[in-house]
Design an enzyme around this catalytic site. Sequence first.
Site, PDB file in Angstrom:
ATOM      1  N   TYR A  81       0.853  -1.207   0.000  1.00  0.00           N
ATOM      2  CA  TYR A  81       0.000   0.000   0.000  1.00  0.00           C
ATOM      3  C   TYR A  81       0.882   1.248   0.000  1.00  0.00           C
ATOM      4  CZ  TYR A  81      -3.419   3.478   1.346  1.00  0.00           C
ATOM      5  OH  TYR A  81      -4.207   4.595   1.368  1.00  0.00           O
ATOM      6  N   PHE A 133      -8.056  20.034 -24.646  1.00  0.00           N
ATOM      7  CA  PHE A 133      -8.531  18.662 -24.735  1.00  0.00           C
ATOM      8  C   PHE A 133      -9.813  18.605 -23.906  1.00  0.00           C
ATOM      9  CE2 PHE A 133      -8.714  14.177 -23.367  1.00  0.00           C
ATOM     10  CZ  PHE A 133      -8.842  13.622 -24.620  1.00  0.00           C
ATOM     11  N   THR A 134     -10.742  17.703 -24.281  1.00  0.00           N
ATOM     12  CA  THR A 134     -12.073  17.690 -23.637  1.00  0.00           C
ATOM     13  C   THR A 134     -12.003  17.675 -22.102  1.00  0.00           C
ATOM     14  OG1 THR A 134     -12.020  15.304 -23.951  1.00  0.00           O
ATOM     15  CG2 THR A 134     -13.290  16.567 -25.555  1.00  0.00           C
ATOM     16  N   ASP A 223       1.359  18.762 -21.485  1.00  0.00           N
ATOM     17  CA  ASP A 223       0.547  17.551 -21.521  1.00  0.00           C
ATOM     18  C   ASP A 223       1.258  16.604 -22.488  1.00  0.00           C
ATOM     19  OD1 ASP A 223      -1.198  15.479 -22.037  1.00  0.00           O
ATOM     20  OD2 ASP A 223      -2.990  16.734 -22.139  1.00  0.00           O
ATOM     21  N   LYS A 266      -1.603   6.142 -22.792  1.00  0.00           N
ATOM     22  CA  LYS A 266      -1.014   6.415 -24.112  1.00  0.00           C
ATOM     23  C   LYS A 266       0.512   6.344 -23.988  1.00  0.00           C
ATOM     24  CE  LYS A 266      -5.129   8.986 -24.681  1.00  0.00           C
ATOM     25  NZ  LYS A 266      -5.788  10.235 -24.412  1.00  0.00           N
ATOM     26  N   ARG A 389     -15.101  13.761 -33.434  1.00  0.00           N
ATOM     27  CA  ARG A 389     -14.425  14.885 -32.778  1.00  0.00           C
ATOM     28  C   ARG A 389     -14.907  16.138 -33.506  1.00  0.00           C
ATOM     29  NH1 ARG A 389     -11.952  13.151 -27.870  1.00  0.00           N
ATOM     30  NH2 ARG A 389     -14.155  13.390 -27.642  1.00  0.00           N
ATOM     31  N   PHE A 455     -20.612  13.645 -25.395  1.00  0.00           N
ATOM     32  CA  PHE A 455     -20.186  12.691 -26.432  1.00  0.00           C
ATOM     33  C   PHE A 455     -19.955  11.285 -25.885  1.00  0.00           C
ATOM     34  CE2 PHE A 455     -15.747  12.506 -25.144  1.00  0.00           C
ATOM     35  CZ  PHE A 455     -15.552  13.717 -24.504  1.00  0.00           C
TER      36      PHE A 455
HETATM   37  C1  LIG Z   1      -6.212  11.055 -23.431  1.00  0.00           C
HETATM   38  C2  LIG Z   1      -5.725  12.369 -23.122  1.00  0.00           C
HETATM   39  C3  LIG Z   1      -5.910  12.922 -21.849  1.00  0.00           C
HETATM   40  C4  LIG Z   1      -6.692  12.215 -20.769  1.00  0.00           C
HETATM   41  O1  LIG Z   1      -6.122  11.016 -20.412  1.00  0.00           O
HETATM   42  P1  LIG Z   1      -6.993   9.795 -19.828  1.00  0.00           P
HETATM   43  O2  LIG Z   1      -5.987   8.802 -19.392  1.00  0.00           O
HETATM   44  O3  LIG Z   1      -7.865   9.294 -20.947  1.00  0.00           O
HETATM   45  O4  LIG Z   1      -7.817  10.316 -18.721  1.00  0.00           O
HETATM   46  C5  LIG Z   1      -5.376  14.173 -21.626  1.00  0.00           C
HETATM   47  N1  LIG Z   1      -4.726  14.830 -22.584  1.00  0.00           N
HETATM   48  C6  LIG Z   1      -4.542  14.334 -23.815  1.00  0.00           C
HETATM   49  C7  LIG Z   1      -3.799  15.116 -24.837  1.00  0.00           C
HETATM   50  C8  LIG Z   1      -5.040  13.089 -24.132  1.00  0.00           C
HETATM   51  O5  LIG Z   1      -4.869  12.611 -25.374  1.00  0.00           O
END
Ligand SMILES: *Cc1c(COP(=O)(O)O)cnc(C)c1O
Length: 482
Positions: A81, A133-134, A223, A266, A389, A455
């Site tokens: 933990y 980003f969303t 980011d 990613k 998108r 979406f």
């Molecule tokens: C996917 C993504 C996020 C959010 O990440 P999650 O792991 O899906 O929450 C933030 N910024 C960018 C540029 C992304 O492509």
Amino acid sequence: MNNIKKTNGQNFEMLEMHKVKIIKKINLLNIDERLTAITNAGNNTFLLHNKDIFLNMLTDSGVNAMSDAQQAASMIADDAYAGSESFFKLEKTCQEIFGKKFLVPAHQGRACENIICKTLVKANTFALTNHHFTTTKAHVELNGGKMIELLANEGFKPESTNPFKGNVDLKKLQDFISKNKKNISFMRIEAGTNLIGGQPVSLENMIKTCELCKKNNIITILDASLLTDNLYFIKIRENKYKNMNISEITKIISKQFDIIYFSARKLGSARGGCILLDDKKILATMQDLVTLYEGFITYGGMSISELEMINIGLQEAMTMEMISHGPMSIKFLVDQLTKNGVPMITPAGGLGCHLNAMKFCDHIPKEQYRAGSLAAAIYLISGIAGMERGTISEERNPDGTDHIANMELVRLACPRRIFTKSQLEFVIDRITWLYKNRKLIGGLKFKFEPKLLRFFLGKLEPTSKWQEKLVKKFKDDFKGSL
Ligand SMILES: *Cc1c(COP(=O)(O)O)cnc(C)c1O
């Protein structure tokens, strides 16, 4: 890799530097079954069941192929933990790759955004960015801030030869800072700009943006979720860096920013999220928030196995072999589809290929969601799931009207090291057929609309019987083929 030559002297379009070791069976339903599936999903590809999808090109998030070394690492996770050795191992790798002292873990990218925005966004301040980003924008707004986009205009041009359409417009940035200097919470650069077609930011632009912010005491954030694609494009498109290796380029990028965060769904090809920084005061606030929202500061909502897999995934991301497969698949799709007359976002970027639905479906009124309609039509005729998108991905205006997006895109993501070239050829064949029959595609309207990020969970229905007509044409043309 793309520097390996054929007998005729030309390079292979793509050549995989890995082999298939474990496979997952996929299904191609017939078109009647696909009509039922997309209807049940409310014409929203987010709501399809994976078993009904042939090629899942919705996203690159959490679905990149893992290496044997990543799988092996997951078995040696030091489960605890608190104080897990796996955490300190990952922190050390992050120090080596990015040169930042501290790692704050969170369960995914948006969780990092929650922690960053809760720490840095005060009510009525502005969060600057090249493009939103969303989930980032939603977190800024939840904390009372406003996201200001300073993308250079070139980025909004669907067809272009500009190699770095994700760049910040430095003049817009300077003007905004001059007028609002006291009210800026941070400047965020998104590598591999997601919503405008996975378009990269040049290293020169990152350096200049950060210089300007530093002069004005504005915190800079990267980011890095889509950093691998951006690194590939810096290496092959930005002359100054073509002789540096990926690690060297990464170090120069990292040095510019105060804070780096990424979705490890990613970058890292596993599942999780990481925030990297040097500032002890900010670290302390973030760690308090992590323990509240995510878990203890040595796992942050991730399984310990995941920490080990990210650790290897990040190291593998520092090689051209690993990071070139996505962009090369995308270029193959974009080149072939463009040749067939299909309107694509150019130049080819990272993350996926992007169809220009604004043009593809220019006969559909914008209020009937061109990109959403195209995404539903693509699934119907091919079993390929892409992602809208466009306007559906925007929140409504305060007066309740739709905020019509600048760009209407359907993204067909190429998760890293997943699809073979013959699968990509299937994509090209079916999309080209659909383009020739595009006038049969009609519009969509909401029948269930969530208030936030509609979406994801919204359900829509066709505005006419266009889907039945499209099915009939498909059957006439393909005569019993799936
Ligand atoms: C996917 C993504 C996020 C959010 O990440 P999650 O792991 O899906 O929450 C933030 N910024 C960018 C540029 C992304 O492509």
